[in-house]
Design a protein around this motif. Structure first.
Motif, PDB file in Angstrom:
ATOM      1  N   GLU A  91      24.904 -69.278  11.447  1.00  0.00           N
ATOM      2  CA  GLU A  91      24.210 -70.171  11.649  1.00  0.00           C
ATOM      3  C   GLU A  91      23.446 -69.310  13.529  1.00  0.00           C
ATOM      4  O   GLU A  91      22.420 -69.231  13.473  1.00  0.00           O
ATOM      5  N   TYR A  92      24.371 -69.028  13.839  1.00  0.00           N
ATOM      6  CA  TYR A  92      24.835 -68.133  14.890  1.00  0.00           C
ATOM      7  C   TYR A  92      23.293 -66.899  15.153  1.00  0.00           C
ATOM      8  O   TYR A  92      22.741 -66.588  16.117  1.00  0.00           O
ATOM      9  N   LEU A  93      23.965 -66.591  13.817  1.00  0.00           N
ATOM     10  CA  LEU A  93      23.401 -64.869  13.490  1.00  0.00           C
ATOM     11  C   LEU A  93      22.120 -64.996  13.707  1.00  0.00           C
ATOM     12  O   LEU A  93      20.899 -64.641  14.061  1.00  0.00           O
ATOM     13  N   LYS A  94      21.163 -66.444  12.901  1.00  0.00           N
ATOM     14  CA  LYS A  94      20.289 -66.641  11.719  1.00  0.00           C
ATOM     15  C   LYS A  94      19.152 -66.922  13.144  1.00  0.00           C
ATOM     16  O   LYS A  94      18.077 -65.942  13.816  1.00  0.00           O
ATOM     17  N   ASP A  95      19.603 -67.759  14.111  1.00  0.00           N
ATOM     18  CA  ASP A  95      19.148 -68.192  15.889  1.00  0.00           C
ATOM     19  C   ASP A  95      18.939 -67.242  16.339  1.00  0.00           C
ATOM     20  O   ASP A  95      18.102 -66.654  17.002  1.00  0.00           O
ATOM     21  N   ALA A  96      20.100 -66.279  16.512  1.00  0.00           N
ATOM     22  CA  ALA A  96      19.682 -65.073  17.120  1.00  0.00           C
ATOM     23  C   ALA A  96      19.258 -64.043  16.769  1.00  0.00           C
ATOM     24  O   ALA A  96      17.738 -63.883  17.356  1.00  0.00           O
ATOM     25  N   LEU A  97      18.322 -64.202  15.179  1.00  0.00           N
ATOM     26  CA  LEU A  97      17.202 -63.191  15.007  1.00  0.00           C
ATOM     27  C   LEU A  97      16.060 -63.981  15.008  1.00  0.00           C
ATOM     28  O   LEU A  97      15.052 -62.984  15.185  1.00  0.00           O
ATOM     29  N   LYS A  98      16.294 -65.254  15.222  1.00  0.00           N
ATOM     30  CA  LYS A  98      14.670 -65.728  14.997  1.00  0.00           C
ATOM     31  C   LYS A  98      14.770 -65.700  16.335  1.00  0.00           C
ATOM     32  O   LYS A  98      13.046 -65.477  16.634  1.00  0.00           O
ATOM     33  N   LYS A  99      15.177 -65.624  17.321  1.00  0.00           N
ATOM     34  CA  LYS A  99      15.186 -65.931  18.622  1.00  0.00           C
ATOM     35  C   LYS A  99      14.347 -64.404  19.099  1.00  0.00           C
ATOM     36  O   LYS A  99      13.422 -63.962  19.993  1.00  0.00           O
ATOM     37  N   THR A 100      15.910 -63.254  18.422  1.00  0.00           N
ATOM     38  CA  THR A 100      14.555 -61.796  19.093  1.00  0.00           C
ATOM     39  C   THR A 100      12.779 -61.753  18.637  1.00  0.00           C
ATOM     40  O   THR A 100      12.190 -60.929  19.012  1.00  0.00           O
ATOM     41  N   ASN A 101      12.848 -62.413  17.063  1.00  0.00           N
ATOM     42  CA  ASN A 101      11.719 -61.949  16.059  1.00  0.00           C
ATOM     43  C   ASN A 101      10.529 -62.644  17.332  1.00  0.00           C
ATOM     44  O   ASN A 101       9.495 -62.197  17.313  1.00  0.00           O
ATOM     45  N   GLU A 102      10.766 -63.906  17.871  1.00  0.00           N
ATOM     46  CA  GLU A 102      10.117 -64.781  18.612  1.00  0.00           C
ATOM     47  C   GLU A 102       9.529 -64.159  19.942  1.00  0.00           C
ATOM     48  O   GLU A 102       8.204 -63.608  20.321  1.00  0.00           O
ATOM     49  N   LEU A 103      10.400 -62.816  20.831  1.00  0.00           N
ATOM     50  CA  LEU A 103      10.363 -62.049  21.995  1.00  0.00           C
ATOM     51  C   LEU A 103       9.035 -61.740  21.676  1.00  0.00           C
ATOM     52  O   LEU A 103       8.647 -60.675  21.651  1.00  0.00           O
ATOM     53  N   GLN A 104       9.683 -60.896  20.276  1.00  0.00           N
ATOM     54  CA  GLN A 104       8.600 -59.158  20.284  1.00  0.00           C
ATOM     55  C   GLN A 104       7.723 -59.911  19.838  1.00  0.00           C
ATOM     56  O   GLN A 104       6.642 -59.456  20.429  1.00  0.00           O
ATOM     57  N   LEU A 105       7.360 -60.708  19.082  1.00  0.00           N
ATOM     58  CA  LEU A 105       5.759 -61.780  18.827  1.00  0.00           C
ATOM     59  C   LEU A 105       5.428 -61.711  19.915  1.00  0.00           C
ATOM     60  O   LEU A 105       4.226 -61.360  20.363  1.00  0.00           O
ATOM     61  N   ASP A 106       5.460 -62.392  20.875  1.00  0.00           N
ATOM     62  CA  ASP A 106       5.150 -62.664  22.290  1.00  0.00           C
ATOM     63  C   ASP A 106       4.676 -61.794  22.907  1.00  0.00           C
ATOM     64  O   ASP A 106       3.860 -61.661  23.523  1.00  0.00           O
ATOM     65  N   ILE A 121      15.375 -55.633  25.854  1.00  0.00           N
ATOM     66  CA  ILE A 121      16.968 -56.407  25.922  1.00  0.00           C
ATOM     67  C   ILE A 121      17.355 -56.703  24.900  1.00  0.00           C
ATOM     68  O   ILE A 121      18.185 -57.136  24.123  1.00  0.00           O
ATOM     69  N   ALA A 122      16.166 -57.852  24.335  1.00  0.00           N
ATOM     70  CA  ALA A 122      17.140 -58.063  22.904  1.00  0.00           C
ATOM     71  C   ALA A 122      16.893 -56.924  21.966  1.00  0.00           C
ATOM     72  O   ALA A 122      17.869 -57.665  21.024  1.00  0.00           O
ATOM     73  N   LEU A 123      16.254 -56.936  21.560  1.00  0.00           N
ATOM     74  CA  LEU A 123      16.073 -55.734  20.977  1.00  0.00           C
ATOM     75  C   LEU A 123      17.544 -54.391  20.958  1.00  0.00           C
ATOM     76  O   LEU A 123      18.170 -53.944  19.795  1.00  0.00           O
ATOM     77  N   GLN A 124      17.872 -54.160  21.891  1.00  0.00           N
ATOM     78  CA  GLN A 124      18.834 -53.328  21.792  1.00  0.00           C
ATOM     79  C   GLN A 124      20.127 -54.140  21.775  1.00  0.00           C
ATOM     80  O   GLN A 124      21.331 -53.776  21.073  1.00  0.00           O
ATOM     81  N   LEU A 125      20.035 -55.437  22.161  1.00  0.00           N
ATOM     82  CA  LEU A 125      21.564 -56.242  22.147  1.00  0.00           C
ATOM     83  C   LEU A 125      21.379 -56.458  20.838  1.00  0.00           C
ATOM     84  O   LEU A 125      22.915 -56.352  19.928  1.00  0.00           O
TER      85      LEU A 125
END
Length: 100
Positions: free
Chosen positions: A33-48, A76-80
């Motif tokens: 669940e933590y991994l899914k949340d982190a990937l969703k947040k990274t995707n949201e940052l990319q879309l923004d 930075i989110a993508l690199q992480l």
């Protein structure tokens, strides 16, 4: 004469403890669940970032700093995320090389 088996019923505590043992347990999130949340947040940052770049190209944003900051956050989110993936793959490969 028939002998009946004993019926054992579980004992449950109904008293409230001042130490907090009887308080309901909070649900703990799993690693997935933590991994899914982190990937969703990274995707949201990319879309923004993409959205702000499009608005800048259309001339609707006056402050270029907002676009640069959004772009850097997404980068930075993508690199992480990539580094976490690389570390997970490396750990998996090391476990597979272990002899049992």
């Amino acid at each position: 004469m028939e002998i009946q088996a004993l019926q054992m019923t579980p004992v449950s505590m109904h008293a409230d403890s001042h130490l907090g043992e009887t308080q309901p347990k909070e649900e703990v999130k799993g690693f997935g669940e933590y991994l899914k949340d982190a990937l969703k947040k990274t995707n949201e940052l990319q879309l923004d970032s993409d959205r702000q770049n499009a608005l800048l190209a259309a001339g609707q944003i006056d402050d270029v700093a907002q676009v640069v900051i959004a772009s850097q956050k997404a980068d930075i989110a993508l690199q992480l995320t990539l580094q976490l993936r690389n570390r997970a793959i490396s750990a998996y490969q090391e476990i597979m090389r272990m002899q049992v």
